[in-house]
Scaffold this motif. Structure first.
Motif, PDB file in Angstrom:
ATOM      1  N   ALA A  77       1.373   6.519  15.793  1.00  0.00           N
ATOM      2  CA  ALA A  77       2.844   5.011  15.529  1.00  0.00           C
ATOM      3  C   ALA A  77       3.097   5.199  13.928  1.00  0.00           C
ATOM      4  N   PRO A  78       4.314   4.179  13.391  1.00  0.00           N
ATOM      5  CA  PRO A  78       4.542   4.833  12.551  1.00  0.00           C
ATOM      6  C   PRO A  78       4.321   3.863  11.645  1.00  0.00           C
ATOM      7  N   ARG A  79       4.082   3.705  10.309  1.00  0.00           N
ATOM      8  CA  ARG A  79       2.869   3.311   8.839  1.00  0.00           C
ATOM      9  C   ARG A  79       4.450   2.355   7.854  1.00  0.00           C
ATOM     10  N   VAL A  80       3.998   0.755   7.061  1.00  0.00           N
ATOM     11  CA  VAL A  80       5.121   0.626   6.551  1.00  0.00           C
ATOM     12  C   VAL A  80       4.931   0.933   5.043  1.00  0.00           C
ATOM     13  N   ILE A  81       5.322   1.821   4.341  1.00  0.00           N
ATOM     14  CA  ILE A  81       4.909   1.738   2.695  1.00  0.00           C
ATOM     15  C   ILE A  81       5.400   0.722   1.911  1.00  0.00           C
ATOM     16  N   CYS A  82       4.942  -0.414   2.085  1.00  0.00           N
ATOM     17  CA  CYS A  82       5.138  -1.792   0.953  1.00  0.00           C
ATOM     18  C   CYS A  82       5.197  -1.842  -1.127  1.00  0.00           C
ATOM     19  N   GLY A  83       6.883  -1.540  -0.646  1.00  0.00           N
ATOM     20  CA  GLY A  83       6.907  -1.069  -2.359  1.00  0.00           C
ATOM     21  C   GLY A  83       7.846  -2.665  -2.710  1.00  0.00           C
ATOM     22  N   GLN A  84       6.968  -3.594  -2.635  1.00  0.00           N
ATOM     23  CA  GLN A  84       7.059  -4.617  -2.619  1.00  0.00           C
ATOM     24  C   GLN A  84       6.583  -4.978  -4.215  1.00  0.00           C
ATOM     25  N   GLY A  85       6.392  -5.067  -5.166  1.00  0.00           N
ATOM     26  CA  GLY A  85       6.184  -5.897  -6.134  1.00  0.00           C
ATOM     27  C   GLY A  85       5.343  -6.752  -5.790  1.00  0.00           C
ATOM     28  N   VAL A  86       4.608  -7.195  -6.847  1.00  0.00           N
ATOM     29  CA  VAL A  86       3.760  -8.914  -6.951  1.00  0.00           C
ATOM     30  C   VAL A  86       3.935  -9.556  -8.000  1.00  0.00           C
ATOM     31  N   ARG A 259      -2.525  -3.278 -12.636  1.00  0.00           N
ATOM     32  CA  ARG A 259      -3.133  -3.380 -11.577  1.00  0.00           C
ATOM     33  C   ARG A 259      -2.815  -3.141 -10.355  1.00  0.00           C
ATOM     34  N   TRP A 260      -1.561  -3.636  -9.986  1.00  0.00           N
ATOM     35  CA  TRP A 260      -0.975  -3.330  -8.542  1.00  0.00           C
ATOM     36  C   TRP A 260      -0.276  -1.495  -8.258  1.00  0.00           C
ATOM     37  N   SER A 261      -0.436  -1.542  -7.193  1.00  0.00           N
ATOM     38  CA  SER A 261       0.250  -0.222  -6.403  1.00  0.00           C
ATOM     39  C   SER A 261       0.693   0.014  -5.360  1.00  0.00           C
ATOM     40  N   ALA A 262       1.320   0.911  -4.337  1.00  0.00           N
ATOM     41  CA  ALA A 262       2.424  -0.175  -3.109  1.00  0.00           C
ATOM     42  C   ALA A 262       0.446   0.438  -2.150  1.00  0.00           C
ATOM     43  N   SER A 263       1.203  -0.303  -1.094  1.00  0.00           N
ATOM     44  CA  SER A 263      -0.308  -0.380   0.192  1.00  0.00           C
ATOM     45  C   SER A 263       0.424   0.253   1.384  1.00  0.00           C
ATOM     46  N   ASP A 264      -0.424   1.316   2.682  1.00  0.00           N
ATOM     47  CA  ASP A 264       0.368   1.258   2.945  1.00  0.00           C
ATOM     48  C   ASP A 264      -0.567   0.524   3.981  1.00  0.00           C
ATOM     49  N   GLU A 265       0.683   0.090   4.943  1.00  0.00           N
ATOM     50  CA  GLU A 265       0.583  -1.252   6.441  1.00  0.00           C
ATOM     51  C   GLU A 265       0.522  -0.506   7.603  1.00  0.00           C
ATOM     52  N   PRO A 266       0.561  -1.068   8.361  1.00  0.00           N
ATOM     53  CA  PRO A 266       0.815  -0.826  10.010  1.00  0.00           C
ATOM     54  C   PRO A 266       1.783  -1.823  10.408  1.00  0.00           C
ATOM     55  N   THR A 267       2.911  -1.199  10.873  1.00  0.00           N
ATOM     56  CA  THR A 267       3.919  -1.819  11.133  1.00  0.00           C
ATOM     57  C   THR A 267       3.769  -3.354  12.378  1.00  0.00           C
ATOM     58  N   ILE A 268       4.460  -4.263  12.372  1.00  0.00           N
ATOM     59  CA  ILE A 268       4.768  -5.691  13.467  1.00  0.00           C
ATOM     60  C   ILE A 268       5.912  -4.818  14.660  1.00  0.00           C
ATOM     61  N   SER A 269       5.199  -4.634  15.877  1.00  0.00           N
ATOM     62  CA  SER A 269       5.828  -4.374  16.516  1.00  0.00           C
ATOM     63  C   SER A 269       5.870  -5.092  17.484  1.00  0.00           C
ATOM     64  N   ARG A 270       7.012  -4.564  19.005  1.00  0.00           N
ATOM     65  CA  ARG A 270       7.127  -5.265  20.567  1.00  0.00           C
ATOM     66  C   ARG A 270       7.981  -4.861  21.008  1.00  0.00           C
TER      67      ARG A 270
END
Length: 596
Positions: A77-86, A259-270
């Protein structure tokens, strides 16, 4: 009877080696060059992403953010790399109240979040790529040092703030003005300060030795714990003018960066029409695409045309319902409870679908218990503090007509079947002052939070603001099939949806679907300061027939007819039938697809 295919502005690109589509021709060319050097789709995405920072500086920059959806050809499955800073730890309700503010300003230092794009690109390169940091950074450095043609619309953005830069943001005047004036449109422009920043990062990376991974890790540390973070920390302590009409210091600090770093997450899918549609989580607006699909899944699209009034009506009314839910329920799931399973559930959407009638709705109707109460709190704040000075939260300026979407996009697929979709944004040159010594601005994404408690996107330290950035990756039989997206703020998941539906239900090829006339609703509070809404407003390109425009008016839509080619900057790539495909919007004469 003619058997010629319908006219499109460009051919759909087809080949077997690689296909790249971005919002700027130089970034597309660089992406293909990286594939030619033996890099994969992810290497090409990193190189293209860094080039977009240089050549579209009014739309994104090194201090911005990016969500990335990536899938290797053999991934499950694809993955999301979240580069949205906090948001910074100092971004509290109490701090903003002490300044007399009811909403977060749209420009200046106060709305800053940790710039996430650099770490997201580094994570993609480290975990998915194959080439060295130097190889993927050199094209961007080259354009910054030797020059690139400054887009007319970039010059338009600078023209409106020449005096403002000189008086209030002198570091931006130094970076973007030439002899105290705006640069000339389409003339060669250089960004030596940004080039020097990236050259210094590369030098630091090389000091870690010859190992590719070690160099990437050192580059990450240099940006978030080294001289880049130090420069940001120093600069954000001084008060500068923002859209409130007052001078305020920022709260972003080097500690926030470290203290921040980009995260690796599952996608939301339908699932939809035999495909699986993948989006980022509710810290983006991505799931609103899936909610619209859920509302539309029982529509018989064969009963009407892809460019008909009925098509527009069905999609627009579904958007109104889905975006009402986005407004009250979406946020960072690490900071707020988001009922996403319910919002995407069958039972919920079966009931919501009954709200779509023959007439245009003039109500904002979020679902679930408590939705209306939350909406009332939001509407009491939306538009309550108008922007002072030039531009707004999504900074589009005169003298040229406004362009929907200060963002960029890229989609890439390689010969192995690796696929990636990314929507970089933020760090706009006109929304926050350039950091001295670095040459770039920092994201103002905290403007998307609310300064009241109890909402999904209420401001908290260390949260991801709910962004509008929304790449899309679609799988078929578990394999990467289609990647698409567009700049456009709140419109991203409207323009992308219409394009997707025309591909799936009407057999349009990528270019024809991208060229087809577009539309959008403005039915909900905008995500950008001052966050106004126009209930019932439907913006629509003039290329729809007079008959269909009249029918939409008859059904109650408040039409704002736009120019023939004014909405959307779609990009897309796909793989099927043994070939790779790509298309890009001709709107605004920037985006290009290349491939072979």
């Amino acid at each position: 009877m003619s058997t010629l295919p319908p006219f499109t502005t460009r051919p759909e690109i087809k080949g077997t080696f690689g296909a790249v589509s971005t919002t700027h021709w130089l970034a597309s060319s660089v992406g293909m060059a990286i594939l030619e050097k033996g890099g994969n789709a992810f290497d090409a995405a990193v190189a293209s992403g860094f080039v977009l920072q240089i050549v579209e500086p009014h739309l994104n920059g090194p201090g911005g953010e990016v969500p990335i959806i990536a899938m290797r050809h053999d991934d499950e499955a694809p993955r999301v790399i979240c580069g949205q800073g906090v948001t910074p730890m100092g971004a509290t309700h109490e701090h903003f109240a002490s300044l007399g503010l009811k909403t977060v300003p749209g420009t200046g230092l106060l709305p800053a979040v940790v710039p996430g794009a650099f770490d997201a690109w580094m994570r993609l390169l480290r975990d998915y790529g194959t080439l060295s940091l130097e190889t993927v950074l050199e094209p961007a450095i080259g354009y910054a040092e030797r020059g690139f043609p400054m887009l007319t619309r970039a010059v338009s953005s600078i023209l409106a703030v020449v005096d403002f830069f000189k008086q209030e943001w002198p570091s931006s005047a130094e970076q973007w003005l030439e002899g105290g004036r705006a640069p000339r449109a389409e003339a060669l422009f250089r960004s030596p300060a940004i080039a020097a920043t990236y050259r210094r990062i590369l030098a630091e990376a090389r000091s870690a030795g010859s190992d590719r991974i070690a160099q990437i890790e050192r580059a990450r540390d240099t940006f978030y714990k080294g001289f880049v973070a130090e420069a940001i920390d120093d600069f954000y302590r001084q008060p500068l003018m923002d859209s409130s009409g007052e001078r305020h210091a920022g709260v972003l600090s080097g500690e926030d960066m470290a203290r921040w770093s980009a995260s690796d997450e599952p996608t939301i899918s339908r699932p939809y029409a035999g495909l699986e549609v993948h989006k980022a989580g509710p810290w983006s607006q991505g799931p609103v695409f899936l909610q619209q699909l859920a509302l539309l899944e029982d529509v018989d699209f064969t009963a009407f045309g892809a460019e008909s009034a009925e098509f527009v009506h069905q999609v627009a009314e579904a958007a109104k319902l889905a975006f009402a839910d986005r407004e009250v329920w979406y946020g960072d799931p690490n900071s707020a409870e988001v009922p996403l399973a319910t919002l995407l559930g069958q039972a919920y959407n079966d009931e919501r679908r009954k709200l779509v009638g023959e007439r245009a709705s003039f109500e904002i109707r979020p679902g679930l218990e408590g939705g209306r109460q939350r909406l009332e709190a939001i509407m009491a704040l939306a538009g309550s503090e108008p922007t002072v000075g030039p531009g707004g939260g999504e900074p589009t300026f005169a003298p040229l007509p406004s362009v929907e979407g200060d963002t960029v996009h890229l989609d890439i697929v390689d010969r192995h079947g690796n696929m990636v979709s990314a929507t970089p944004s933020g760090g706009w040159l006109q929304s926050s002052p350039s950091v001295p010594g670095l040459g770039f601005s920092i994201s103002t994404r905290a403007q998307m939070t609310w300064l009241v408690s109890g909402l999904a996107c209420s401001l908290e330290p260390g949260m991801r603001p709910r962004t509008t950035l929304s790449p899309t990756l679609v799988t078929r039989d578990g394999r990467p099939y289609l990647a698409l997206g567009t700049p456009g703020g709140d419109q991203q998941d409207q323009w992308s949806l219409a394009t997707f539906l025309r591909i799936v239900h009407y057999g349009y090829d990528l270019q024809r679907a991208i060229d087809a006339p577009l539309f959008q609703v403005r039915h909900f509070p905008a995500s950008f300061h001052p966050r106004k809404s126009v209930v019932g407003r439907l913006l629509i390109e003039r290329r729809f027939s007079e008959h269909d425009l009249a029918e939409l008016r008859r059904r109650g839509h408040e039409l704002a007819v736009q120019g023939d080619w004014s909405l959307g900057r779609m990009c897309a790539v796909a793989q099927h039938n043994g070939m790779l495909h790509a298309g890009a919007s001709a709107r605004h004469m920037q985006g290009y697809a290349v491939g072979r």
